[in-house]
Design a protein around this motif. Structure first.
Motif, short mmCIF file in Angstrom:
data_model
loop_
_atom_site.label_atom_id
_atom_site.label_comp_id
_atom_site.label_asym_id
_atom_site.label_seq_id
_atom_site.Cartn_x
_atom_site.Cartn_y
_atom_site.Cartn_z
N ASN A 1 0.92 -1.20 0.16
CA ASN A 1 -0.16 -0.07 0.06
C ASN A 1 0.91 1.23 -0.23
N PRO A 2 1.05 1.89 -0.95
CA PRO A 2 1.67 3.04 -1.11
C PRO A 2 1.47 4.15 0.16
N PHE A 3 0.35 4.19 0.33
CA PHE A 3 -0.04 5.26 1.61
C PHE A 3 0.69 4.66 3.00
N ASP A 4 1.23 3.45 3.02
CA ASP A 4 2.15 3.32 4.27
C ASP A 4 3.33 3.80 4.26
N TYR A 5 3.67 4.56 3.16
CA TYR A 5 5.04 5.03 3.14
C TYR A 5 5.07 6.38 3.31
N ILE A 6 5.91 6.86 3.99
CA ILE A 6 6.31 8.46 4.10
C ILE A 6 7.23 9.03 3.00
N LYS A 7 6.73 10.31 2.34
CA LYS A 7 7.91 10.95 1.60
C LYS A 7 8.48 11.99 2.56
N ASP A 8 9.76 11.71 2.87
CA ASP A 8 10.33 12.55 3.84
C ASP A 8 10.54 14.08 3.38
N ALA A 9 10.06 14.93 4.23
CA ALA A 9 10.18 16.36 3.85
C ALA A 9 11.37 16.83 3.42
N LYS A 10 12.58 16.53 3.98
CA LYS A 10 14.08 16.72 3.75
C LYS A 10 14.45 16.13 2.72
N ILE A 11 14.30 14.69 2.48
CA ILE A 11 14.77 14.27 1.37
C ILE A 11 13.98 14.29 0.06
N GLY A 12 12.71 14.24 0.26
CA GLY A 12 11.75 14.29 -1.05
C GLY A 12 11.70 13.11 -1.49
N ILE B 1 15.51 -7.98 3.00
CA ILE B 1 14.62 -6.83 2.89
C ILE B 1 13.93 -6.89 1.35
N ASN B 2 13.01 -7.16 1.34
CA ASN B 2 11.96 -7.20 0.13
C ASN B 2 10.95 -6.00 -0.04
N GLY B 3 10.96 -5.19 -0.84
CA GLY B 3 10.21 -4.10 -1.03
C GLY B 3 8.82 -4.33 -1.72
N ARG B 4 9.09 -5.75 -2.32
CA ARG B 4 7.54 -5.78 -3.16
C ARG B 4 7.07 -4.71 -4.09
N GLY B 5 8.29 -4.25 -4.62
CA GLY B 5 8.08 -2.90 -5.36
C GLY B 5 7.16 -2.93 -6.75
N PHE B 6 7.05 -4.10 -7.31
CA PHE B 6 6.32 -3.99 -8.45
C PHE B 6 4.88 -4.01 -8.00
N LEU B 7 4.36 -4.58 -6.99
CA LEU B 7 2.82 -4.53 -6.45
C LEU B 7 2.78 -3.14 -6.05
N THR B 8 3.61 -2.65 -5.65
CA THR B 8 3.67 -1.16 -4.65
C THR B 8 3.43 -0.14 -5.80
N ASP C 1 26.11 -8.54 4.55
CA ASP C 1 25.44 -9.79 4.64
C ASP C 1 24.01 -9.94 4.23
N ILE C 2 23.17 -8.75 4.16
CA ILE C 2 21.80 -8.99 3.86
C ILE C 2 21.60 -9.22 2.28
N THR C 3 20.28 -9.59 1.95
CA THR C 3 19.86 -9.47 0.69
C THR C 3 18.73 -8.59 0.49
N LEU C 4 19.01 -7.79 -0.26
CA LEU C 4 17.88 -6.57 -0.86
C LEU C 4 17.13 -7.15 -2.10
N ARG C 5 16.15 -7.10 -2.10
CA ARG C 5 15.17 -7.38 -3.28
C ARG C 5 14.18 -6.37 -3.56
N ASP C 6 13.66 -6.15 -4.93
CA ASP C 6 12.60 -5.67 -5.51
C ASP C 6 12.18 -4.30 -4.79
N PRO C 7 12.96 -3.39 -4.83
CA PRO C 7 12.30 -1.92 -4.37
C PRO C 7 11.37 -1.40 -5.49
N GLY C 8 10.42 -0.46 -5.08
CA GLY C 8 9.55 0.18 -5.89
C GLY C 8 10.33 1.34 -6.59
#
Length: 493
Positions: free
Chosen positions: A89-100, A121-128, A171-178
Motif C-alpha cells: 500500500n503506497p500510503f504506508d510510506y512516508i515521503k520524507d520532507a527533507k529528502i523528498g 529486505i523485500n520491497g515488493r516494489g512491482f505490486l506497490t 550480509d543482507i539480501t535486498l530485493r524488489d524496491p519500488g
C-alpha cells in the motif's frame, strides 16, 4: 584516504562489539507476512535507541512494514530466514520532507547504525508501484505519470540514509524496491560487505547509489539491477563523493555497470575500484560523466571483466546543469580490462530491458569525449583487451573520415550522457575527442569481422601515445587503424 578508512573500520567495528541484543517479537511484532508492523517496529527502534543502542533482532518469518526511521546506535539484524517485507500500500510510506523521496527504511542525521545478517529486505516494489499507478488513475494521488510510471520519488526505495555517520550494511539480501534500491546521501564512513542485491522488479531499480559521501567501502557483493549497478552521484555543488574503495563486486544491468553521474554537481575524487565483473549489461561497463559542473579527479579502476556488455568505457564532460561552473576530468587510470562487446542486445529477455535507442548506428566504440574549451586530461589506459563483433556497415549508418564528416559529429554538450548519444561514430574500437594527455599501453583491439571504420579515431587531441597497440581485424592488411584529425603530439611505438 588511507587514514579515512582506518577511522572507518575502528569506529564501526568498535560500535558492533559493544551492542546489546533485543528481539523485535518481544515488542509485539508479528512475523506472519500479513500484519502491518510499522508502529511496533518503530517503537522497538526508539526503545533500543533510548537504552543506549544495540541490535534489534528479526527472527525467522516475514515482518510487513511501511516507513520506519533507524536511530543512532541501533542495528537491525536479520537472522537467516527473516524478511522485512514492504507493504504494497503506497500510503504506508512516508515521503520524507527533507529528502523528498519515499523509502521503507529511513535514517536522517544518525550515527553508528547498520543493517546486518543473512536475512532479506523485500520491497515488493512491482505490486506497490502498480498500486500507486491505480491511485493516480483514480485521482487519489497526484503524479505526472511520465512514461506511464509514477515519478521515482513517489515510489519507495528499500533504504535511504541521509547525513549519517558510521554505517554498516553487511550480509543482507535486498530485493524488489519500488524505485531506487538503497541510497546513502551525504553520509560519512559507510561500509558495505557481502550483500546480495536483486533489484529489477520495476523501473529505476538501481543496485546501490552513493551520493556525496565521504569514506566508503563496497566489497564482495553481487548486484542484479534493472538500472545502474554501482552508481555514484553528486547532487550538491557544495559536496563531493570522495575517498571510495570498491573491490570484488559483480553486477548485471539493463543500464550501466559502474557509473559516475548522471547528476554530477560537486564531483568525485579519490576512488580505487578493483576486481569488478560486469555482464549482460545494456550500456557501459564503466561510465564517468561530469555534465553538471562537477569535478572528476584521481580515479583508479584496476581489474575489470566485462562480458556481453553494450559498451566498455565511456568518459564524458558536458554542460547540462552546470550553471556556469566549469567541469573537469583528470588523472583517470583504467587498467587490466578484458571485455567482449556483442553484436546483439546484451540484456535481451529481462523484464525491464534498456531501450532500443539512437539508431541507426553500428556498434559504438569506447569513447573519451570532452568539450572544445574543456578537455579531459590525463587518462591512462593500460593492459586493455576488447573484443568487438565488427561488421560495421556503411550502408546502414556511416560516418566517414573527411574533415567535414568528423567535424559534423554533434557536440551534444547539454544532452544526457550515453555512449550511443552521437549515433554513428567513425571508429569501431575507440573514439577520443577534446582530450589531452591520453596514453594507451599494451592495448589490444579485436574485431571478429571486417568493419568499414578504423579501430581508433582521434579528434582534437593533444599529447596522445600508443605503446604496444595491437589490432586484429580480418581482411585489413594495409589499413590505417589509427586516424587523427586536428591532433598534435601523437606518438605510436
Amino acid at each position: 584516504m588511507k587514514n579515512t578508512l582506518i577511522i572507518l573500520f575502528s569506529v564501526i567495528f568498535g560500535f558492533s562489539l559493544t551492542a546489546k541484543d533485543f528481539t523485535v517479537s518481544d515488542f509485539g511484532a508479528k512475523n506472519d507476512g500479513f500484519t502491518i508492523n510499522t508502529n511496533t517496529i518503530q517503537k522497538a527502534i526508539d526503545f533500543v535507541h533510548e537504552q543506549g543502542g544495540g541490535r534489534l533482532i528479526f527472527e525467522t518469518g516475514s515482518y510487513v512494514t511501511g516507513s520506519i526511521y533507524l536511530k543512532s546506535n541501533v542495528t537491525l539484524h536479520l537472522e537467516q530466514g527473516a524478511t522485512i517485507l514492504g507493504s504494497t500500500n503506497p500510503f504506508d510510506y512516508i515521503k520524507d520532507a527533507k529528502i523528498g523521496w519515499m523509502s521503507m527504511i529511513f535514517a536522517v542525521n544518525q550515527e553508528n547504525i547498520g543493517i546486518t545478517g543473512k536475512g532479506t529486505i523485500n520491497g515488493r516494489g512491482f505490486l506497490t508501484a502498480y498500486n500507486m499507478v491505480n491511485y493516480i488513475h483514480r485521482g487519489i494521488y497526484t503524479d505526472p505519470l511520465k512514461y506511464d510510471r509514477p515519478n521515482e520519488t513517489n515510489r519507495p526505495q528499500n533504504i535511504y540514509f541521509r547525513e549519517c555517520k558510521n554505517i554498516r550494511i553487511v550480509d543482507i539480501t535486498l530485493r524488489d524496491p519500488g524505485s531506487w534500491n538503497q541510497t546513502y546521501d551525504q553520509c560519512q564512513n559507510l561500509y558495505v560487505d557481502h550483500i546480495y542485491v536483486d533489484s529489477k522488479s520495476y523501473w529505476n531499480n538501481d543496485g546501490i547509489d552513493i551520493v556525496d559521501c565521504d569514506g566508503v567501502v563496497i566489497k564482495n557483493s553481487y548486484f542484479d539491477a534493472a538500472d545502474d549497478v554501482i552508481c555514484f552521484k553528486s547532487h550538491s555543488a557544495e559536496h563531493m563523493c570522495q575517498n571510495v574503495v570498491v573491490d570484488n563486486c559483480v553486477g548485471r544491468s539493463s543500464a550501466n555497470g559502474l557509473k559516475f553521474g548522471t547528476v554530477s554537481r560537486g564531483g568525485f575524487k579519490n576512488f580505487k575500484i578493483t576486481n569488478l565483473t560486469i555482464f549482460d549489461t545494456f550500456r557501459s561497463a564503466i561510465t564517468l560523466a561530469a555534465v553538471d559542473g562537477g569535478e572528476i579527479e584521481n580515479i583508479v579502476i584496476d581489474g575489470v571483466r566485462s562480458i556481453n556488455t553494450g559498451n566498455v568505457i565511456y568518459l564524458r564532460l558536458g554542460d547540462r546543469w552546470a550553471k556556469g561552473k566549469k567541469p573537469y576530468m583528470k588523472n583517470v587510470t583504467i587498467s587490466n580490462v578484458y571485455a567482449e562487446v556483442p553484436l546483439t542486445k546484451p540484456d535481451a529477455g529481462y523484464n525491464y530491458e534498456g531501450p532500443v535507442e539512437d539508431l541507426p548506428r553500428n556498434i559504438s566504440p569506447a569513447s573519451i569525449v570532452g568539450l572544445v574549451e574543456n578537455k579531459i586530461q590525463g587518462v591512462h589506459l593500460k593492459n586493455i583487451q576488447i573484443v568487438y563483433p565488427g561488421e560495421g556497415n556503411p550502408l546502414y549508418a556511416k560516418r566517414g573520415l573527411s574533415a567535414e564528416e568528423l567535424d559534423g559529429v554533434p557536440e551534444m554538450r547539454d544532452a544526457y550522457p550515453e555512449f550511443s548519444q552521437f549515433k554513428e561514430l567513425p571508429a569501431w574500437a575507440f573514439y577520443v575527442r577534446h582530450a589531452e594527455g591520453v596514453s594507451f599501453e599494451n592495448v589490444t583491439f579485436t574485431a571478429k569481422k571486417k568493419d568499414y571504420r578504423p579501430s581508433v579515431v582521434l579528434d582534437d587531441v593533444k599529447d596522445v601515445s600508443f605503446t604496444g597497440l595491437v589490432v586484429h581485424e580480418p581482411e585489413s592488411v594495409g589499413k590505417q587503424q589509427v586516424f587523427s584529425h586536428k591532433t598534435s603530439q601523437l606518438i605510436i611505438k
